[in-house]
Design a protein around this motif. Structure first.
Motif, PDB file in Angstrom:
ATOM      1  N   SER A 167      19.890 -12.242  28.862  1.00  0.00           N
ATOM      2  CA  SER A 167      20.951 -12.031  30.124  1.00  0.00           C
ATOM      3  C   SER A 167      21.168 -10.752  30.405  1.00  0.00           C
ATOM      4  N   VAL A 168      20.855 -10.148  31.346  1.00  0.00           N
ATOM      5  CA  VAL A 168      20.871  -8.534  31.644  1.00  0.00           C
ATOM      6  C   VAL A 168      21.685  -8.652  32.974  1.00  0.00           C
ATOM      7  N   LEU A 169      23.027  -8.596  33.160  1.00  0.00           N
ATOM      8  CA  LEU A 169      23.827  -8.769  34.467  1.00  0.00           C
ATOM      9  C   LEU A 169      23.935  -7.332  35.055  1.00  0.00           C
ATOM     10  N   SER A 170      23.476  -7.468  36.146  1.00  0.00           N
ATOM     11  CA  SER A 170      23.863  -6.042  36.769  1.00  0.00           C
ATOM     12  C   SER A 170      24.989  -6.230  37.659  1.00  0.00           C
ATOM     13  N   VAL A 171      26.053  -5.059  37.591  1.00  0.00           N
ATOM     14  CA  VAL A 171      27.153  -4.968  38.256  1.00  0.00           C
ATOM     15  C   VAL A 171      27.465  -3.879  39.168  1.00  0.00           C
ATOM     16  N   PRO A 172      27.769  -3.954  40.408  1.00  0.00           N
ATOM     17  CA  PRO A 172      27.701  -2.589  41.051  1.00  0.00           C
ATOM     18  C   PRO A 172      28.864  -1.878  40.475  1.00  0.00           C
ATOM     19  N   ALA A 173      28.935  -0.598  40.338  1.00  0.00           N
ATOM     20  CA  ALA A 173      29.690   0.156  39.697  1.00  0.00           C
ATOM     21  C   ALA A 173      31.052   0.263  40.816  1.00  0.00           C
ATOM     22  N   ILE A 174      30.840   0.019  41.914  1.00  0.00           N
ATOM     23  CA  ILE A 174      31.970   0.312  43.069  1.00  0.00           C
ATOM     24  C   ILE A 174      32.839  -1.140  43.042  1.00  0.00           C
ATOM     25  N   ASN A 175      32.572  -2.253  42.493  1.00  0.00           N
ATOM     26  CA  ASN A 175      33.233  -3.419  42.276  1.00  0.00           C
ATOM     27  C   ASN A 175      34.017  -3.408  41.032  1.00  0.00           C
ATOM     28  N   VAL A 176      35.438  -2.846  41.055  1.00  0.00           N
ATOM     29  CA  VAL A 176      36.277  -2.827  40.159  1.00  0.00           C
ATOM     30  C   VAL A 176      36.400  -4.327  39.506  1.00  0.00           C
ATOM     31  N   ARG A 177      36.674  -5.275  40.381  1.00  0.00           N
ATOM     32  CA  ARG A 177      37.205  -6.815  40.083  1.00  0.00           C
ATOM     33  C   ARG A 177      35.869  -7.252  39.275  1.00  0.00           C
ATOM     34  N   ALA A 178      34.851  -7.037  39.616  1.00  0.00           N
ATOM     35  CA  ALA A 178      33.446  -7.423  38.920  1.00  0.00           C
ATOM     36  C   ALA A 178      33.330  -6.811  37.740  1.00  0.00           C
ATOM     37  N   LEU A 179      33.579  -5.622  37.787  1.00  0.00           N
ATOM     38  CA  LEU A 179      33.463  -4.642  36.329  1.00  0.00           C
ATOM     39  C   LEU A 179      34.230  -5.349  35.372  1.00  0.00           C
ATOM     40  N   GLU A 180      35.327  -5.486  35.516  1.00  0.00           N
ATOM     41  CA  GLU A 180      36.495  -6.115  34.795  1.00  0.00           C
ATOM     42  C   GLU A 180      35.982  -7.430  34.367  1.00  0.00           C
ATOM     43  N   LYS A 181      35.334  -8.456  34.985  1.00  0.00           N
ATOM     44  CA  LYS A 181      35.049  -9.568  34.754  1.00  0.00           C
ATOM     45  C   LYS A 181      33.777  -9.562  33.830  1.00  0.00           C
ATOM     46  N   THR A 182      33.118  -8.355  33.380  1.00  0.00           N
ATOM     47  CA  THR A 182      32.073  -8.641  32.362  1.00  0.00           C
ATOM     48  C   THR A 182      32.407  -8.625  31.098  1.00  0.00           C
ATOM     49  N   ARG A 183      33.756  -8.318  30.889  1.00  0.00           N
ATOM     50  CA  ARG A 183      34.338  -8.261  29.803  1.00  0.00           C
ATOM     51  C   ARG A 183      34.286  -9.723  29.185  1.00  0.00           C
TER      52      ARG A 183
END
Ligand code: COA
Ligand code: MG
Length: 319
Positions: free
Chosen positions: A32-48
Motif C-alpha cells: 500500500s503506497v499512499l500518495s498525499v499532496p504535500a500542500i495538505n498539512v492535515r493529510a500529511l500529519e494523518k500519514t503517521r
C-alpha cells in the motif's frame, strides 16, 4: 537441501539468500503506497497513524503551480518532525526539466527521503540524469529512484528504462504505473477490468522482472467504490504487481490484504518448504506432493512468500 537448511538455521544467511532471490529483491513491503499532496498539512500529519507500507509525498500533479513553494515548506517541516516509523518515504517531484525541478531536487538533497519518484519517465536518460545529480551531490547510496511509467514512450521504453537499473550507480528501484496520464495520452477509456490496458501493464511487469525492480499498480480514482477497488487490487496482484498506489486512507486495508499472502497461501508455502526439507527429498528436484508435482523453483517461491509473511508479521508486532 543445503540451501533450505542454512536458510532456516541462520537469519543473516536467510536475509542474504532472500536478497539474491529476484522475487524478494527489494526486501521492502510495498503493498500500500499512499500518495498525499504535500500542500495538505492535515493529510500529511494523518500519514503517521495510517497502516500503509509507504507514503508518496506529492509535489507534482496534486499541487497547483502557485502552491509549489508552500508545499516544499510543508515537507521541510514534516521531515524535521517526528520520524515516520516503519514506512518508506518517497517524494514525487515535478519534471526535472520544468520550472520547479531545480528547487525540488534541492529539497530532495536536504530531506534525504528513501526515494525520489520521477514523473513521466520516457527514456533511460531521465533516470540517469537524476542518478548523476545525486552522485555529484554525494547523496547517500540508500536514497533510491522510483520512476512513474505513465506516458506512451514510457510504456514503449519500459524494458530499456528498467535495464538502466543495471547501470552502476543508477539507484533505480521501482516503477509506478500512472494510468490517469496514460489514458489521457492514449484515449483508452476507464472500463472495468482494464481490458485494453492489460498488455501495457504486463509490459511493465515483464520489464521489472527482467531487471529485478518492483512494480506498483496505478491509483484507482473512485475511493468510495470499495468493491471495485478490491477487484482491481486482486487483478493487479494476479498480474504480478507488488502493490498499489493509493489516494485515500480508505483504500489501505484492501491493498494490504490483497497484496499480502493469505493464511492458505502461507500454509501451502510452508508445506512446500517442509516437503523439500524431508530427508526423502534429498537429491530430488521434483517431488510428488499428494498428487501434485512440486519443483525446486516452487521452493524458491515458497521461501519468498514466507519471507513476505514474516515481514508483515514483524510489522504488526512493531506497532
Ligand atoms: N493521505 C492522508 N490522509 C488523507 C488522504 C491522503 N491521501 N486523503 C484523505 N485523507 C484524510 C482527510 O484529510 C480526512 O481526514 P480528517 O477526517 O481528519 O479531516 C480523511 O482522510 C477523510 O477524507 P475525505 O473527506 O474522505 O476526503 P477529502 O475530501 O479530504 O480528500 C482527496 C479527497 C481525493 C482530495 C484526497 O483523498 C487526496 O488528496 N488524495 C491524494 C491525491 C493525490 O495524491 N493525487 C496525486 C496522485 S494521483
Ligand atoms: Mg501523472
Amino acid at each position: 537441501m543445503a540451501f533450505c537448511c542454512l536458510a532456516t538455521c541462520c537469519k543473516a544467511w536467510h536475509t542474504f539468500v532472500m536478497s539474491q532471490n529476484p522475487l524478494t529483491r527489494s526486501m521492502n513491503l510495498r503493498r500500500s503506497v499512499l500518495s498525499v499532496p504535500a500542500i495538505n498539512v492535515r493529510a500529511l500529519e494523518k500519514t503517521r497513524l495510517l497502516d500503509c507500507d509507504a507514503v508518496i509525498f506529492d509535489l507534482e500533479d496534486s499541487v497547483a503551480p502557485e502552491k509549489k513553494v508552500e508545499a516544499r515548506e510543508n515537507l521541510r517541516a514534516f521531515f524535521s518532525g517526528k520520524p515516520l516509523e516503519g514506512k518508506e518515504r518517497i517524494i514525487r517531484i515535478n519534471e526535472v526539466s520544468s520550472a520547479f525541478g531545480r528547487a525540488d531536487m534541492e529539497l530532495i538533497l536536504a530531506l534525504e527521503p528513501d526515494a525520489v519518484l520521477l514523473p513521466k519517465v520516457d527514456e533511460p536518460q531521465n533516470v540517469m540524469s537524476v542518478s548523476d545529480l545525486l552522485a555529484d551531490a554525494d547523496a547517500p547510496e540508500n536514497l533510491r529512484i522510483w520512476a512513474m511509467i505513465e506516458t506512451p514512450r514510457g510504456i514503449l521504453n519500459a524494458p530499456a528504462i528498467a535495464e538502466a537499473g543495471r547501470t552502476a550507480g543508477s539507484r533505480l528501484d521501482c516503477f509506478v504505473v500512472g494510468l490517469n496520464d496514460l489514458r489521457k495520452e492514449t484515449g483508452v477509456l476507464p472500463l472495468p477490468g482494464r481490458t485494453y490496458l492489460v498488455p501495457w501493464l504486463m509490459q511493465v511487469i515483464i520489464a521489472v522482472r527482467a531487471y529485478g525492480l518492483d512494480a506498483i499498480d496505478s491509483v484507482f480514482n473512485d475511493f468510495n467504490e470499495a468493491d471495485a477497488f478490491d477487484a482491481e487490487c486482486a487483478e493487479a496482484r494476479a498480474m504480478g504487481f507488488d502493490g498499489k498506489m493509493l489516494i485515500h486512507p480508505a483504500q489501505i486495508e484492501a491493498a494490504n490484504r490483497n497484496f499480502g499472502p493469505d493464511e492458505a497461501a502461507i500454509a501451502e508455502a510452508n508445506a512446500v518448504i517442509a516437503a523439500f526439507a524431508d530427508p526423502a527429498a534429498e537429491g530430488l528436484n521434483v517431488i510428488n506432493a499428494n498428487g501434485r508435482m512440486i519443483e525446486r523453483l516452487h521452493l524458491v517461491q515458497a521461501e519468498s512468500l514466507v519471507h513476505k509473511a514474516r515481514l508483515i508479521a514483524e510489522r504488526q508486532t512493531a506497532k
